[in-house]
Design a protein around this motif. Structure first.
Motif, short mmCIF file in Angstrom:
data_model
loop_
_atom_site.label_atom_id
_atom_site.label_comp_id
_atom_site.label_asym_id
_atom_site.label_seq_id
_atom_site.Cartn_x
_atom_site.Cartn_y
_atom_site.Cartn_z
N VAL A 15 0.79 -1.17 0.03
CA VAL A 15 0.03 -0.08 -0.18
C VAL A 15 1.03 1.47 0.07
N LEU A 16 1.96 1.22 0.76
CA LEU A 16 2.70 2.45 0.99
C LEU A 16 3.48 2.53 -0.29
N ALA A 17 3.88 1.55 -1.04
CA ALA A 17 4.39 1.45 -2.29
C ALA A 17 3.71 2.07 -3.68
N ALA A 18 2.70 1.68 -3.44
CA ALA A 18 1.70 2.24 -4.34
C ALA A 18 1.48 3.59 -4.88
N ASP A 19 1.34 3.90 -5.95
CA ASP A 19 1.38 5.47 -6.56
C ASP A 19 0.33 5.92 -6.02
N ASN A 20 -0.95 5.58 -5.87
CA ASN A 20 -2.10 6.04 -5.36
C ASN A 20 -3.04 5.25 -4.63
N ALA B 13 2.88 11.27 -6.24
CA ALA B 13 2.97 12.38 -7.23
C ALA B 13 2.59 13.74 -6.53
N SER B 14 1.67 13.84 -5.80
CA SER B 14 1.01 14.99 -5.47
C SER B 14 0.68 15.16 -3.93
N GLY B 15 0.96 14.02 -3.19
CA GLY B 15 0.81 14.20 -1.83
C GLY B 15 -0.46 13.62 -1.39
#
Length: 185
Positions: A71-76, A140-142
């Protein structure tokens, strides 16, 4: 009449993954799109305290994930909280979130304190039964926070994003059974 019977039978035969899911009176959507990012329901459960259901927490991911590291590694990913109790107030939510950040960072919140203060503004208005908070955590955006479907703020910080997700999915989650349910375990 045969047509209606056929529809009912066909719906009953659909795989469970395609049927709608309801938890504690909250109908969970199987997919959602946030900032043009399609996400699927990974799992959901109830946060309760003293035998009172407080909210339904659900996790949405690009593809099914069964562990916190992924989950932490997923982009979104997105965490959605559907409030199911009038016992949750803005002050109680702030206190719980602060405790969650403390647990998620092993008591070391100093590096993300400014972002925590900004995030707490999401809970400045009163919270009522039926409110929905969606937290889109994007590398990417927080973190973009939504209240009842309306974007409130975006906090661009990877350490904050990870700490926020660990409130529900970390080593000391808000509730172990909720963590397991969100991870589909």
């Amino acid at each position: 009449m045969k047509f209606i019977s056929s529809i009912v039978i066909a719906a009953a035969l659909l795989p469970l993954s395609l049927q709608a899911k309801e938890i504690s009176g909250v109908e969970l959507v199987k997919t959602l799109t946030l900032n043009e990012q399609p996400l699927v329901l990974n799992g959901a459960g109830v946060r309760s305290k003293f035998f009172i259901d407080l909210y339904v927490g659900s996790l949405y991911v690009p593809t099914v994930i069964d562990n916190t590291a992924a989950v932490l590694a997923a982009d979104n990913v997105a965490v959605r909280l559907n409030i199911t109790s009038g016992m949750i107030t803005a002050d109680k939510m702030k206190e719980a979130i602060n405790d969650g950040f403390d647990d998620a960072t092993d008591g070391n919140t100093e590096a993300i304190q400014a972002q925590i203060v900004q995030f707490m503004q999401l809970f400045s208005a009163e919270i009522v039964d039926g409110d929905q908070f969606t937290l889109l955590a994007s590398k990417a955006s927080g973190v973009t926070a939504f209240k009842n479907g309306e974007a409130q703020a975006t906090i661009a910080s990877e350490p904050f994003r990870q700490a926020l997700l660990k409130i529900w999915l970390g080593d000391e989650p808000a509730q172990n059974s909720l963590k397991e349910a969100m991870l589909g375990q």
